[in-house]
Design a protein around this motif. Sequence first.
Motif, PDB file in Angstrom:
ATOM      1  N   VAL A 161    -104.695  81.510 -70.201  1.00 44.00           N
ATOM      2  CA  VAL A 161    -104.266  82.202 -68.982  1.00 44.00           C
ATOM      3  C   VAL A 161    -105.426  82.275 -67.989  1.00 44.00           C
ATOM      4  O   VAL A 161    -105.255  82.052 -66.786  1.00 44.00           O
ATOM      5  CB  VAL A 161    -103.737  83.618 -69.313  1.00 44.00           C
ATOM      6  N   GLU A 186    -105.837  78.998 -66.235  1.00 49.40           N
ATOM      7  CA  GLU A 186    -104.775  78.785 -65.239  1.00 49.40           C
ATOM      8  C   GLU A 186    -105.075  79.557 -63.950  1.00 49.40           C
ATOM      9  O   GLU A 186    -104.848  79.076 -62.858  1.00 49.40           O
ATOM     10  CB  GLU A 186    -103.426  79.234 -65.801  1.00 49.40           C
ATOM     11  N   ASP A 243     -98.061  86.140 -68.565  1.00 45.81           N
ATOM     12  CA  ASP A 243     -97.330  85.016 -69.155  1.00 45.81           C
ATOM     13  C   ASP A 243     -95.921  85.437 -69.539  1.00 45.81           C
ATOM     14  O   ASP A 243     -95.484  85.274 -70.668  1.00 45.81           O
ATOM     15  CB  ASP A 243     -98.081  84.463 -70.369  1.00 45.81           C
ATOM     16  N   HIS A 272    -100.459  86.374 -65.011  1.00 40.71           N
ATOM     17  CA  HIS A 272    -101.427  87.140 -65.798  1.00 40.71           C
ATOM     18  C   HIS A 272    -100.872  87.532 -67.162  1.00 40.71           C
ATOM     19  O   HIS A 272    -101.586  87.504 -68.159  1.00 40.71           O
ATOM     20  CB  HIS A 272    -101.849  88.404 -65.042  1.00 40.71           C
ATOM     21  N   LYS A 327     -99.206  82.787 -74.386  1.00 37.54           N
ATOM     22  CA  LYS A 327    -100.421  81.989 -74.252  1.00 37.54           C
ATOM     23  C   LYS A 327    -101.626  82.844 -74.592  1.00 37.54           C
ATOM     24  O   LYS A 327    -101.616  84.054 -74.396  1.00 37.54           O
ATOM     25  CB  LYS A 327    -100.584  81.506 -72.812  1.00 37.54           C
TER      26      LYS A 327
END
Length: 118
Positions: free
Chosen positions: A32, A35, A64, A62, A27
């Motif tokens: 991130v 999220e 991914d 953090h 990502k």
Amino acid sequence: MGKCPNRKVRKRRYSHKTARLAKFLRKGDDAVYDEIQKPESEKNPLPFDEDLPGMGQFYCLHCDRYFANVSVRDEHFKTKRHRKRVKEMMGSKPHTQLDADLAAGMGMPDNGPKLMSM
């Protein structure tokens, strides 16, 4: 033209294929960051997925990344790469594609202040 003087030296070459593949499957920093900023009530529990390591239950938000078990994930939390990533995500908001477009001059045109018409 002669032979290379260091011909006997054989270096192991780093495979860039895995690094490039991981780079594009990960990502983006802005996704991130979004999220992480979500409140706890909006975060969903991790679904079971047979295709992911550890059935998709051991995840580092953090970085991914998914891990095979808890101990591997906890070891990852101690690494320099993870700590650097956490520090990066706790800082200012990362740049987005819109920011890049505006910096390149491809955003909304700025025609300056409108002059009064008589």
